[in-house]
Design a protein around this motif. Structure first.
Motif, PDB file in Angstrom:
ATOM      1  N   ALA A  81      32.434  38.188  59.908  1.00 33.03           N
ATOM      2  CA  ALA A  81      31.543  37.197  60.492  1.00 33.03           C
ATOM      3  C   ALA A  81      31.911  36.863  61.942  1.00 33.03           C
ATOM      4  N   LEU A  82      33.192  36.850  62.275  1.00 29.71           N
ATOM      5  CA  LEU A  82      33.626  36.424  63.607  1.00 29.71           C
ATOM      6  C   LEU A  82      33.723  37.558  64.614  1.00 29.71           C
ATOM      7  N   GLN A  83      33.850  38.803  64.141  1.00 31.77           N
ATOM      8  CA  GLN A  83      34.077  39.891  65.096  1.00 31.77           C
ATOM      9  C   GLN A  83      32.859  40.177  65.958  1.00 31.77           C
ATOM     10  N   GLU A  84      31.696  39.663  65.561  1.00 28.48           N
ATOM     11  CA  GLU A  84      30.503  39.827  66.388  1.00 28.48           C
ATOM     12  C   GLU A  84      30.481  38.870  67.571  1.00 28.48           C
ATOM     13  N   HIS A  85      31.307  37.840  67.528  1.00 30.37           N
ATOM     14  CA  HIS A  85      31.263  36.807  68.564  1.00 30.37           C
ATOM     15  C   HIS A  85      32.560  36.689  69.353  1.00 30.37           C
ATOM     16  N   GLN A  86      33.681  37.159  68.821  1.00 32.21           N
ATOM     17  CA  GLN A  86      34.958  37.011  69.503  1.00 32.21           C
ATOM     18  C   GLN A  86      35.941  38.034  68.948  1.00 32.21           C
ATOM     19  N   SER A  87      37.095  38.114  69.604  1.00 33.81           N
ATOM     20  CA  SER A  87      38.153  38.988  69.113  1.00 33.81           C
ATOM     21  C   SER A  87      38.767  38.392  67.844  1.00 33.81           C
ATOM     22  N   VAL A  88      39.196  39.279  66.947  1.00 35.51           N
ATOM     23  CA  VAL A  88      39.725  38.836  65.649  1.00 35.51           C
ATOM     24  C   VAL A  88      41.078  39.493  65.376  1.00 35.51           C
TER      25      VAL A  88
END
Length: 426
Positions: A81-88
């Motif tokens: 869910a987060l890798q589309e918006h920021q580094s993970v």
């Protein structure tokens, strides 16, 4: 280097305020995973209705590893869910850590279900668990530092020569060993779970349950061996050579082992003996505690266990009290004085077995006059119990206490030897 890149990526994430979202995702995954695992165990594992038997069997098998599995799944979902918006990068480090914890818990649970069902961990099993945990954590460390591809390449390049023209890499050998171990572990775990399930079916005869459990275990192990050989790439025709060697071994020195194995299945299939039956074989008496592959465990009344070869139960004479009458006759002896009213004393003794716990009314207690002793009438009070596997000492003691009460109030006078004459010293 990969390790330098990993540290640099983590430092970049730390300097970025958005790392809080990754930290919150990890904390949230841990809390939700723990709460959800607790809810599942409480709501599903304690249901006793037969409609949920299949669901309970599946959940119960992984009840102890639900938490790490759920946490790893939630961390993986947060990463997607987060890798589309920021580094993970922080989540990429946390995911293999939680996954390795889940793998270790799953393997530990399977091992303990198979080799430590009664909760006692042997030193060999504890050592194996420590070695396995160390191997898993080393693999995770190699993966996180980026050295895993180099290790795989190294193992793939180095080969071992088998025979004249056959060469196999170290990677293939390790993969073959891993596949065999995993399949055998899964088959043993499934066999143990199925055996527990079958032994809990009260609608089936005890012998039928044992036979089905043994056959299921043997079938699962056979399937796992065949699949493992196929995955390794070995020709299954090797089994014919092994079968020939096994036949020679049976002909030379394994007749008794094979005979005991077959005798065990005969005992279970014809139901001549069942677990819990009181039997007598030769000079051994007791209750059948277990019917194993090669031996039958006979537990005596004092708790001692005797291992009888199954062949002995087929070829010898077996007295099975459960097949005739489960009542076991017990007795206690007492000597009363000659000046006692014999009929009144016998009637009083007869009532002392009534009301004693575990003493049955059929066959009824009885009192017999055995002999005229030097000090009085020798009487014997006999009574019966039907649960001899629980022991007989407490029942005899309770009856003797009742007789002692009659002696204390004077209803019965014991036949005592005359006092020794006193010798006066000059």
């Amino acid at each position: 280097m990969p390790l330098t890149d990993l540290l640099q990526d983590l430092l970049e994430d730390i300097s970025n305020p958005r790392i809080l979202w990754q930290a919150l995702a990890i904390v949230g995954a841990v809390l939700v995973g723990l709460l959800l695992a607790r809810f599942i165990r409480r709501s599903w594992l304690h249901e006793d209705d037969s409609q949920n038997a299949i669901r309970r069997l599946g959940v119960e098998g992984f009840g102890r590893v639900l938490a790490p599995l759920l946490i790893a799944g939630l961390v993986w979902s947060a990463k997607l869910a987060l890798q589309e918006h920021q580094s993970v990068h922080l989540l990429r480090v946390a995911l293999p850590l939680f996954t390795s914890m889940a793998v270790i818990r799953i393997v530990f649970y399977m091992l303990r279900r198979v080799f430590a069902r009664h909760g006692q961990l042997g030193p060999a099993l504890q050592t194996f668990e420590k070695i396995l945990a160390l191997v898993v954590w080393v693999a995770v460390a190699l993966y996180l530092t980026g050295m895993w591809p180099d290790v795989i390449k190294f193992l793939d390049l180095h080969v071992v020569t088998l025979g004249k023209n056959k060469q196999i890499s170290l990677l293939d050998i390790l993969q073959a060993i891993a596949s065999v171990v995993v399949l055998m572990m899964v088959s043993l775990w499934a066999g143990a779970a199925l055996e527990e399930r079958l032994m809990g079916l009260e609608s089936l005869h005890t012998s039928s349950r044992v036979v089905l459990a043994r056959m299921a275990n043997a079938l699962l192990i056979l399937v796992s061996v065949l699949v493992s050989l196929n995955l390794v790439g070995l020709d299954l025709t090797i089994l014919s050579v092994f079968g020939g060697a096994l036949g020679v071994g049976l002909g030379l020195g394994m007749q008794r082992i094979a005979s005991n194995y077959v005798s065990g299945f005969i005992i279970l299939l014809e139901r001549s003996l069942s677990i819990g039956d009181p039997i007598t074989v030769d000079k051994y008496s007791g209750r059948v505690a277990r019917i194993n592959t090669r031996t039958t465990v006979l537990q005596a009344l004092d708790g001692t266990q005797t291992l009888l070869p199954n062949e002995m139960l087929i070829t010898g004479v077996v007295l099975n009290q459960a097949a005739t009458n489960k009542a076991v006759r017990l007795s206690t002896k007492v000597t009363v004085a000659y000046d006692s009213d014999l009929n009144e004393v016998m009637d009083s003794l007869l009532r002392q077995a009534d009301g004693v716990e575990r003493v049955v009314a059929d066959p009824a207690p009885s009192v017999q006059l055995n002999a005229f002793g030097p000090t009085g009438y020798e009487l014997e009070l006999g009574f019966s119990i039907v649960d001899a596997e629980k022991g007989s000492g407490s029942v005899i003691s309770a009856v003797n206490k009742n007789i002692y009460a009659l002696v204390r109030d004077g209803t019965i006078r014991l036949g005592l030897p005359p006092p020794m004459p006193q010798v006066e010293r000059a």
